[in-house]
Design a protein around this motif. Structure first.
Motif, short mmCIF file in Angstrom:
data_model
loop_
_atom_site.label_atom_id
_atom_site.label_comp_id
_atom_site.label_asym_id
_atom_site.label_seq_id
_atom_site.Cartn_x
_atom_site.Cartn_y
_atom_site.Cartn_z
N LEU A 1 0.96 6.48 5.68
CA LEU A 1 1.85 7.51 6.16
C LEU A 1 1.83 8.75 5.12
O LEU A 1 1.71 9.73 5.48
CB LEU A 1 3.24 6.87 6.44
CG LEU A 1 4.27 7.99 6.58
CD1 LEU A 1 4.16 8.44 8.15
CD2 LEU A 1 5.83 7.57 6.42
N ILE A 2 1.68 8.25 3.88
CA ILE A 2 1.93 9.44 2.90
C ILE A 2 0.76 10.11 2.50
O ILE A 2 0.67 11.33 2.36
CB ILE A 2 2.60 8.59 1.37
CG1 ILE A 2 4.01 8.37 1.53
CG2 ILE A 2 2.30 9.56 0.29
CD1 ILE A 2 4.30 7.30 0.40
N ARG A 3 -0.20 9.63 3.00
CA ARG A 3 -1.71 10.16 2.74
C ARG A 3 -1.72 11.18 3.90
O ARG A 3 -2.40 12.29 3.77
CB ARG A 3 -2.95 9.24 2.62
CG ARG A 3 -3.21 8.48 1.39
CD ARG A 3 -4.46 7.84 1.52
NE ARG A 3 -4.43 6.66 2.56
CZ ARG A 3 -4.31 5.29 2.37
NH1 ARG A 3 -4.00 4.80 1.10
NH2 ARG A 3 -4.31 4.65 3.35
N GLU A 4 -1.51 10.64 5.07
CA GLU A 4 -1.21 11.66 6.29
C GLU A 4 -0.53 12.73 6.20
O GLU A 4 -0.81 13.87 6.55
CB GLU A 4 -1.12 10.71 7.52
CG GLU A 4 -2.22 9.96 7.82
CD GLU A 4 -3.60 10.59 8.41
OE1 GLU A 4 -3.41 11.49 9.39
OE2 GLU A 4 -4.74 10.53 7.71
N ILE A 5 0.96 12.71 5.59
CA ILE A 5 1.76 13.45 5.24
C ILE A 5 0.85 14.68 4.16
O ILE A 5 1.07 15.72 4.67
CB ILE A 5 2.84 13.35 4.58
CG1 ILE A 5 3.77 12.25 5.69
CG2 ILE A 5 3.88 14.18 3.96
CD1 ILE A 5 5.01 11.59 5.26
N TYR A 6 0.47 14.32 3.16
CA TYR A 6 -0.19 14.77 2.14
C TYR A 6 -1.24 15.96 3.05
O TYR A 6 -1.31 17.08 2.67
CB TYR A 6 -0.93 14.18 1.33
CG TYR A 6 -1.52 14.94 0.00
CD1 TYR A 6 -0.87 15.23 -1.18
CD2 TYR A 6 -3.00 15.33 0.20
CE1 TYR A 6 -1.53 15.60 -2.04
CE2 TYR A 6 -3.37 16.08 -0.88
CZ TYR A 6 -2.96 16.23 -1.92
OH TYR A 6 -3.42 16.89 -3.10
#
Length: 248
Positions: free
Chosen positions: A130-135
């Motif tokens: 999730l955090i990578r996709e947000i980035y």
């Protein structure tokens, strides 16, 4: 053979059938599925973090209560949610039906000034993903704001010692609310830094001791843990609130 992604949708599916106008927690008749006051707190944080009219992505938008609140504050909003039928604002706010367990950063034809992920990471299998996709969804210099149950709060720590599970992560929470992934502040910080974020900042919201009314022994134990822990008082609330920035 790998198993299928765990997605607990029962509660989310029922949200679309709720009489939102009659709910105590609502914004202009749109149901708020979060701790009392959290959306107002998030609104204040968003105002601090972003310039007027910033282009924001609201993940797991639910009925659209937070999306509408932020739009009313002057921000440009796009909303994603797993359950399309729950979102009530398709005529006024751009919406995409998205399983956040999967890749979603390329769905939009633009990057965002900010991504808001309120009370969703605990519902997903892989917080790092999730955090990578947000980035990858952010412009350089863009920011993320995430909230999730704060397992580092002293009541949650007391529950873990007594029962073996954190506050908001009992079997009942797992089965009925889909809380499948607890994330501590220590690991949230690592996930954000690993993804490339900088300027990670933690605060918290809500009084965890509210659930211990009539339970004096547990309240005393939790107060003792609050005194003993190295976690700052400002980060001992019921809900973790973390922001971070993608480098320019």
């Amino acid at each position: 053979m790998m198993g299928r992604t765990v997605v607990k949708t029962g509660l989310f599916s029922r949200m679309g059938d709720l009489d939102t106008g009659g709910m105590e927690k609502n914004y202009k008749g749109l149901a708020i599925h979060a701790l009392n006051g959290l959306h107002e707190f998030v609104g204040d944080k968003v105002k601090e973090l972003f310039f007027d009219s910033a282009n924001l992505l609201d993940l797991a938008a639910g009925s659209g209560a937070l999306s509408l609140r932020l739009q009313d504050m002057g921000f440009k909003i796009t909303a994603y949610d797993y359950e399309e039928n729950n979102f009530r604002l398709k005529q006024s706010i751009k919406f995409n039906q998205v399983d956040l367990n999967n890749d979603f950063s390329k769905i939009s034809d633009c990057l965002y000034d900010g991504v808001i992920a309120v009370e969703i990471i605990e519902h997903l299998e892989n917080p790092r993903h999730l955090i990578r996709e947000i980035y990858d969804s952010l412009v350089p210099g863009g920011k993320v704001l995430i909230t999730t149950p704060n397992i580092d709060n002293p009541v949650s720590l007391a529950f873990y010692v007594r029962f073996g599970w954190f506050q908001w992560f009992s079997d009942e929470n797992y089965n009925n609310e889909g809380h499948i992934t607890p994330v501590s502040q220590h690991w949230m910080n690592k996930f954000l830094l690993e993804a490339g974020f900088v300027d990670v900042d933690f605060v918290s919201y809500g009084d965890p001791f509210r659930v211990l009314v009539g339970w004096p022994k547990m309240k005393y134990f939790a107060r003792l843990l609050s005194f003993l822990t190295s976690i700052d008082k400002s980060k001992q609330g019921e809900i973790m609130v973390v922001s971070a920035r993608k480098p320019n």
